[in-house]
Scaffold this motif. Structure first.
Motif, short mmCIF file in Angstrom:
data_model
loop_
_atom_site.label_atom_id
_atom_site.label_comp_id
_atom_site.label_asym_id
_atom_site.label_seq_id
_atom_site.Cartn_x
_atom_site.Cartn_y
_atom_site.Cartn_z
N VAL A 244 0.85 -1.19 0.00
CA VAL A 244 0.00 0.00 0.00
C VAL A 244 0.89 1.24 0.00
O VAL A 244 1.64 1.46 0.94
N LYS A 245 0.81 2.04 -1.05
CA LYS A 245 1.66 3.24 -1.15
C LYS A 245 0.93 4.34 -1.92
O LYS A 245 -0.10 4.08 -2.57
N ASP A 246 1.46 5.53 -1.82
CA ASP A 246 0.85 6.67 -2.50
C ASP A 246 1.00 6.57 -4.01
O ASP A 246 2.02 6.10 -4.51
N THR A 247 -0.03 7.02 -4.72
CA THR A 247 0.07 7.15 -6.17
C THR A 247 0.89 8.40 -6.48
O THR A 247 0.96 9.32 -5.65
N PRO A 248 1.49 8.48 -7.66
CA PRO A 248 2.37 9.63 -7.97
C PRO A 248 1.69 10.99 -7.84
O PRO A 248 2.32 11.96 -7.46
N ASP A 249 0.40 11.08 -8.16
CA ASP A 249 -0.29 12.38 -8.15
C ASP A 249 -1.28 12.48 -6.98
O ASP A 249 -2.28 13.20 -7.06
N ALA A 250 -1.00 11.79 -5.88
CA ALA A 250 -1.91 11.78 -4.73
C ALA A 250 -2.07 13.19 -4.15
O ALA A 250 -1.12 13.97 -4.09
N LEU A 251 -3.30 13.50 -3.70
CA LEU A 251 -3.61 14.82 -3.15
C LEU A 251 -3.08 14.95 -1.73
O LEU A 251 -3.27 14.06 -0.90
N ASP A 252 -2.44 16.08 -1.46
CA ASP A 252 -1.90 16.33 -0.13
C ASP A 252 -2.92 17.14 0.69
O ASP A 252 -2.65 18.27 1.10
N GLN A 253 -4.09 16.56 0.90
CA GLN A 253 -5.14 17.22 1.68
C GLN A 253 -5.94 16.18 2.45
O GLN A 253 -6.08 15.03 2.02
N VAL A 254 -6.45 16.59 3.61
CA VAL A 254 -7.24 15.69 4.45
C VAL A 254 -8.64 15.59 3.85
O VAL A 254 -9.30 16.61 3.66
#
Length: 585
Positions: free
Chosen positions: A321-331
């Motif tokens: 389980v890891k972040d996608t390259p364009d993952a949003l940096d917001q809650v």
């Protein structure tokens, strides 16, 4: 030497201290050549009767300066090389720990805790030895060995030097064979230690269960057998290790024999002087360390290679389980929508979840019930992205959950798992774990909401009470409520209670649920439970059966239907009446 190639990335990173340290090592090796030469000169001067007091004083001063210089230089090369080796151990330890925190539950189901602990202790120590003592031994033995041979051949007698080096190829052949054996046996010894480590950790953690079932004798016997296996495999390593010194000492002895036998003849023939023979034997004595070090080097390198292979196998485990390259940096915030067609755990044949489709509006409370193994916890693990690989989507605020950075997604969720875990710290530190900068007032408020405040105040040191490892000093209900307080402290957008009220009584449960209704207006709550009283006030209730939604609706709607929910609720109500009647009897 393969392990040095494996560690090339680190040597490149720390090239400056290693270069300086190696140059200082070489300088010490050159200085070590001075005393034997001076001894030979003094012996010849004594024999010829030409030695004067001033000459002797001059040579003594040179020897003293040489000795002091070596002392000082040795300090600095040790600082450079061994200091870098400590950095390697720290860096690998950090890499391991960081990797552990990224791994999913699947990884920890396959790996044993004791084995992972052994990687971070014994294996790292062996690799640290390679980057410190290994580098020292290789450079020192090669430098001194080559320098001594060159000086012996160039300044005394190349013929005698060649004769005394005849046994050396045998040493190379034997130590290479020992090295291969050592690599195989040390790898097995480290695996045995990992198993023993895991057994010890498991037994200490489960000591209550062992004592309750009277299995102390059997547990001690099992530990004895595993401990004996560790000893057996380490003895196998020691048997190979023990061959190095006798082999090298024997070869050195043969070299000294050849030196005395042929050296005496060379003196008689006038090819060398007595002083030169003394110097030659002194130089030959200096060769003892390189030869011993050469054998020790194989020992260190094979241990380091076996341990590095073990650590690399862990670090090479892919992160599920890891972040996608364009993952949003917001809650994330907003409604939750589940559209799961199918989910099957890796390695399993049967799907755990099938056709799970529903929407939960922001601020609503969802209750999830069903038989044990119905898929309740699995559904929640998909929401917090502890597991992945399902067909379908889970939306949070109209975006797929994998479109958010993992850290931000989990900031929005307060999760209280079935297996609550407390750290060996104070009660206050356990509650403020997810928010270390929380004020004591915030901690107290969260504890009051979780109905644990009065219990804490009765502890010996109140909120400063050390709970013991894994919360061993607390009851199950107290641990559950501290875990709930920990989740409430961060005021999450979504609060998940995964069967987290099972160990509290009905009155405390009702108090906690009332607190949640009062304080979580506009925020989403998900509760899984076996006791239906915990979810009967929910805005929506899901009944799962073998991974599918068997029923869905409010409490009143489900009570109006024939099905599992109505049957279980009436059964639990009857049990409560019987228990109440029993208490009055």
């Amino acid at each position: 030497m393969k392990v040095f190639m494996d560690l090339k990335w680190f040597f490149k990173q720390e090239k400056r201290p290693y270069i300086v340290g190696i140059l200082l090592l070489i300088l010490v090796a050159m200085l070590e050549l001075v005393p034997p030469k001076i001894i030979g000169i003094i012996v010849d001067s004594i024999k010829e009767g030409t030695l004067t007091g001033s000459q002797l004083l001059k040579w003594m001063i040179i020897l003293t300066v040489t000795g002091i210089s070596m002392y000082v230089i040795r300090y600095f090369w040790r600082f450079m090389i061994f200091g870098s080796a400590y950095k390697l151990a720290r860096q690998l330890r950090d890499m391991l720990y960081s990797h552990f925190t990224k791994m999913s539950q699947t990884f920890y189901q396959k790996k044993r805790v004791g084995d992972l602990m052994a990687h971070a202790t014994n294996d790292l120590q062996a690799i640290q030895q390679t980057a410190g003592a290994g580098v020292l031994t290789m450079v020192d033995s090669l430098t001194i060995g080559i320098a001594v041979v060159v000086v012996m051949a160039a300044t005394i007698s190349w013929e005698l030097t060649l004769i005394c080096l005849i046994p050396m190829p045998f040493m190379a052949i034997m130590t290479n064979w020992y090295g291969r054996l050592l690599h195989q046996r040390f790898y097995k010894a480290q695996e045995a230690f990992s198993s023993l480590n895991d057994k010890t950790q498991e037994s200490i953690t489960g000591i209550k269960v062992i004592k309750t079932f009277g299995q102390e004798k059997e547990d001690v016997e099992e530990f004895y057998h595993q401990s004996a296996d560790v000893v057996k495999k380490n003895l196998a390593v020691a048997r190979v290790d023990a061959l190095y010194d006798p082999t090298i000492a024997g070869i050195v002895g043969v070299s000294f024999f050849l030196s005395i036998a042929f050296g005496a003849k060379f003196v008689i023939d006038g090819m060398i002087t007595i002083g030169e023979l003394v110097s030659f034997n002194a130089y030959l004595g200096l060769l003892v360390w390189p030869m011993l070090a050469f054998g020790w080097l194989f020992n260190i390198l094979e241990r380091g290679r076996a341990s590095y292979d073990r650590i690399r196998s862990i670090l090479d485990e892919p992160v599920d389980v890891k972040d996608t390259p364009d993952a949003l940096d917001q809650v994330p915030t907003g409604d939750l929508a589940f559209h799961i067609d199918d989910f099957t755990y890796l390695g399993e044949q049967q799907p755990v979840l099938k056709q799970i489709h529903f929407r939960l509006r922001r601020g609503e409370t969802l209750g999830i019930v069903g038989k044990t193994g119905a898929g309740k916890t699995t559904l929640l693990k998909l929401l917090i992205r502890e597991s992945e690989g399902f067909d379908g989507d889970i939306l949070f605020g109209e975006r797929r959950i994998d479109q958010y950075k993992l850290e931000r997604l989990r900031e929005a969720i307060g999760y209280v798992p079935q297996e609550h875990f407390l750290f060996s710290a104070t009660v206050a530190e356990n509650i403020s774990f997810a928010k270390p900068d929380a004020s004591i007032e915030e901690v107290h408020h969260a504890a009051k909401l979780a109905k644990i405040d009065q219990d804490i105040l009765q502890f010996t040191d109140g909120y400063e009470t050390i709970v013991g490892e894994r919360g061993v000093s607390l009851s199950g209900g107290q641990k559950q409520r501290i875990s709930i307080a920990r989740a409430l402290l961060i005021q999450p957008e979504v609060l998940i209670l995964d069967d987290s009220l099972s160990a509290v009584d009905a009155k405390t449960e009702e108090g906690i649920l009332a607190s949640l209704r009062e304080t979580r207006a506009g925020k989403t709550t998900i509760i899984t439970a076996h006791r239906l009283s915990a979810i009967q006030h929910a805005d929506r209730i899901l009944v799962l059966d073998e991974g599918e939604i068997a029923q869905m609706g409010t409490h009143d709607e489900l009570m109006g239907q024939d099905g599992w929910y109505r049957e279980m609720y009436l059964h639990q109500q009857l049990e409560a009446i019987v228990e109440k009647g029993g208490s009055h009897g």
